[in-house]
Design a protein around this motif. Structure first.
Motif, mmCIF file in Angstrom:
data_model
loop_
_atom_site.group_PDB
_atom_site.id
_atom_site.type_symbol
_atom_site.label_atom_id
_atom_site.label_comp_id
_atom_site.label_asym_id
_atom_site.label_seq_id
_atom_site.Cartn_x
_atom_site.Cartn_y
_atom_site.Cartn_z
ATOM 1 N N THR A 97 0.863 -1.183 0.000
ATOM 2 C CA THR A 97 0.000 0.000 0.000
ATOM 3 C C THR A 97 0.894 1.225 0.000
ATOM 4 O OG1 THR A 97 -1.703 -1.188 1.256
ATOM 5 C CG2 THR A 97 -1.843 1.221 1.200
ATOM 6 N N ASN A 98 0.853 1.974 -1.098
ATOM 7 C CA ASN A 98 1.753 3.119 -1.264
ATOM 8 C C ASN A 98 1.009 4.415 -0.933
ATOM 9 O OD1 ASN A 98 3.778 4.879 -1.960
ATOM 10 N ND2 ASN A 98 4.255 3.895 -3.906
ATOM 11 N N LEU A 99 1.234 4.949 0.263
ATOM 12 C CA LEU A 99 0.578 6.178 0.709
ATOM 13 C C LEU A 99 1.520 7.384 0.644
ATOM 14 C CD1 LEU A 99 -1.385 4.848 3.826
ATOM 15 C CD2 LEU A 99 -2.153 5.018 1.451
ATOM 16 N N ILE A 100 2.642 7.238 -0.034
ATOM 17 C CA ILE A 100 3.591 8.342 -0.172
ATOM 18 C C ILE A 100 2.951 9.457 -1.000
ATOM 19 C CG2 ILE A 100 5.822 9.035 -1.118
ATOM 20 C CD1 ILE A 100 6.786 6.170 -0.648
ATOM 21 N N THR A 101 3.063 10.693 -0.538
ATOM 22 C CA THR A 101 2.502 11.840 -1.252
ATOM 23 C C THR A 101 3.618 12.636 -1.920
ATOM 24 O OG1 THR A 101 2.597 13.205 0.760
ATOM 25 C CG2 THR A 101 0.542 12.019 0.328
ATOM 26 N N MET A 102 3.193 13.556 -2.808
ATOM 27 C CA MET A 102 4.154 14.336 -3.563
ATOM 28 C C MET A 102 4.147 15.796 -3.104
ATOM 29 S SD MET A 102 5.010 11.795 -5.257
ATOM 30 C CE MET A 102 6.300 12.635 -6.125
ATOM 31 N N LYS A 103 5.327 16.404 -3.083
ATOM 32 C CA LYS A 103 5.485 17.804 -2.697
ATOM 33 C C LYS A 103 5.472 18.671 -3.956
ATOM 34 C CE LYS A 103 8.723 18.462 0.208
ATOM 35 N NZ LYS A 103 10.099 18.590 0.757
ATOM 36 N N PRO A 104 4.539 19.642 -4.084
ATOM 37 C CA PRO A 104 4.476 20.463 -5.302
ATOM 38 C C PRO A 104 5.721 21.318 -5.475
ATOM 39 C CG PRO A 104 3.050 21.361 -3.602
ATOM 40 C CD PRO A 104 3.538 20.036 -3.096
ATOM 41 N N ARG A 105 6.212 21.422 -6.743
ATOM 42 C CA ARG A 105 7.428 22.191 -7.009
ATOM 43 C C ARG A 105 7.264 23.215 -8.131
ATOM 44 N NH1 ARG A 105 11.584 19.414 -9.040
ATOM 45 N NH2 ARG A 105 13.174 20.667 -8.034
ATOM 46 N N VAL A 106 6.214 23.090 -8.966
ATOM 47 C CA VAL A 106 6.051 24.004 -10.094
ATOM 48 C C VAL A 106 4.622 24.524 -10.140
ATOM 49 C CG1 VAL A 106 7.839 22.863 -11.466
ATOM 50 C CG2 VAL A 106 5.469 22.107 -11.663
ATOM 51 N N SER A 107 4.394 25.596 -10.923
ATOM 52 C CA SER A 107 3.058 26.166 -11.063
ATOM 53 C C SER A 107 2.200 25.284 -11.962
ATOM 54 C CB SER A 107 3.149 27.570 -11.663
ATOM 55 O OG SER A 107 3.553 27.489 -13.025
ATOM 56 N N PRO A 108 0.858 25.389 -11.865
ATOM 57 C CA PRO A 108 -0.025 24.596 -12.727
ATOM 58 C C PRO A 108 0.250 24.789 -14.214
ATOM 59 C CG PRO A 108 -1.272 25.550 -10.926
ATOM 60 C CD PRO A 108 0.101 26.139 -10.850
ATOM 61 N N ILE A 109 0.560 26.028 -14.648
ATOM 62 C CA ILE A 109 0.839 26.279 -16.068
ATOM 63 C C ILE A 109 2.107 25.542 -16.502
ATOM 64 C CG2 ILE A 109 1.472 28.043 -17.752
ATOM 65 C CD1 ILE A 109 -0.264 30.009 -16.240
ATOM 66 N N GLU A 110 3.149 25.629 -15.682
ATOM 67 C CA GLU A 110 4.395 24.919 -16.003
ATOM 68 C C GLU A 110 4.159 23.416 -16.025
ATOM 69 O OE1 GLU A 110 8.123 27.363 -14.266
ATOM 70 O OE2 GLU A 110 6.634 26.785 -12.766
ATOM 71 N N LEU A 111 3.334 22.946 -15.095
ATOM 72 C CA LEU A 111 3.042 21.521 -14.999
ATOM 73 C C LEU A 111 2.354 21.022 -16.264
ATOM 74 C CD1 LEU A 111 3.360 19.228 -12.988
ATOM 75 C CD2 LEU A 111 1.131 19.832 -12.024
ATOM 76 N N GLU A 112 1.366 21.776 -16.745
ATOM 77 C CA GLU A 112 0.654 21.383 -17.965
ATOM 78 C C GLU A 112 1.600 21.371 -19.158
ATOM 79 O OE1 GLU A 112 -2.963 23.169 -20.647
ATOM 80 O OE2 GLU A 112 -3.239 23.092 -18.459
ATOM 81 N N GLN A 113 2.485 22.355 -19.252
ATOM 82 C CA GLN A 113 3.448 22.405 -20.355
ATOM 83 C C GLN A 113 4.389 21.208 -20.335
ATOM 84 O OE1 GLN A 113 5.219 26.255 -19.624
ATOM 85 N NE2 GLN A 113 3.751 27.334 -20.931
ATOM 86 N N LYS A 114 4.839 20.832 -19.152
ATOM 87 C CA LYS A 114 5.744 19.695 -19.015
ATOM 88 C C LYS A 114 5.051 18.388 -19.431
ATOM 89 C CE LYS A 114 8.659 21.620 -15.330
ATOM 90 N NZ LYS A 114 9.954 21.482 -16.029
ATOM 91 N N ILE A 115 3.783 18.241 -19.056
ATOM 92 C CA ILE A 115 3.042 17.022 -19.393
ATOM 93 C C ILE A 115 2.811 16.944 -20.895
ATOM 94 C CG2 ILE A 115 0.829 15.837 -19.125
ATOM 95 C CD1 ILE A 115 0.773 16.996 -16.245
ATOM 96 N N ARG A 116 2.410 18.059 -21.516
ATOM 97 C CA ARG A 116 2.212 18.065 -22.963
ATOM 98 C C ARG A 116 3.516 17.718 -23.696
ATOM 99 N NH1 ARG A 116 -2.555 20.145 -24.766
ATOM 100 N NH2 ARG A 116 -3.840 21.295 -23.243
#
Length: 222
Positions: free
Chosen positions: A139-158
């Motif tokens: 059971t993996n309950l490890i969470t992630m710490k945000p490091r970038v803005s939503p706009i940057e995040l969307e650009q990276k995913i695209r």
């Protein structure tokens, strides 16, 4: 469009193709493209391998996994032994900052907790221990710490979609709200849907991925 019986046969053949799986241990049922796997295997890694094999079959829309792990008495370990093995595995894995992860073991079920910066670290923590003797599930309950803005995040995913050989980036649309990524659009297979989801998870700071991708029915040419 494949019938359920065709999908069932293909999934069974794919299970037989896997060198570490015994297809006789795993039952396969299919309804409306949804595959249900059942049976008993002797390790958690085999359970994971069976699920991956089913997801790779064309025509599969979803996988419902009901495989039980029945660890052989020869390989059974106490929770204390499993906990020590988990600690050692995390310590020796270069991609995992083991000092930021807490573990708990109860009846062979390993629970991971903590906060990391990258999804690959979270995934690596799980893969580092899922093959250990005696582990029944993780059971993996490890969470992630945000490091970038939503706009940057969307650009990276695209950008990640366009780099991928298995993803048609023009048909998949990521939308970011805070630390949650929602994927919409069309994909050609369950495997492509999972590849897109994994690519989104790989972006830094992603807490949740909502996969709303539709699987296109392939057109048959006669």
């Amino acid at each position: 469009m494949k019938t359920d019986s065709q999908i069932q046969k293909d999934v069974m053949d794919e299970l037989k193709w896997q060198p570490f799986l015994s297809s006789s241990e795993i039952g396969v049922a299919v309804k409306n493209g949804v595959v249900t796997l059942s049976g008993i295997v002797d390790s958690y890694s085999k359970k994971i391998d069976a699920e991956k094999a089913a997801k790779n079959v064309a025509g599969v829309k979803a996988v419902a996994e009901d495989i039980q792990v029945g660890v052989s008495p020869v390989y059974r370990k106490t929770d204390a032994e499993i906990a020590q093995a988990v600690l050692n595995a995390l310590k020796w894995h270069s991609a995992v900052p083991d000092d930021k992860i807490k573990i708990k073991v109860e009846n062979g079920v390993v629970t991971l907790e903590g906060e990391l910066e990258w999804e690959y670290q979270r995934v690596s923590a799980r893969t580092a221990i899922q093959n250990l003797t005696g582990v029944r599930s993780v059971t993996n309950l490890i969470t992630m710490k945000p490091r970038v803005s939503p706009i940057e995040l969307e650009q990276k995913i695209r950008a990640a979609f366009h780099r991928s050989a298995s993803i048609d980036a023009n048909k998949i649309h990521p939308t970011v709200s805070g630390t949650t990524v929602t994927l919409t659009g069309k994909v050609r297979s369950f495997a492509e849907s999972e590849d897109a989801e994994n690519a989104a998870w790989a972006a830094p700071g992603v807490y949740h991925v909502l996969n709303q991708l539709d699987i296109e029915e392939p057109e048959l040419v006669y």
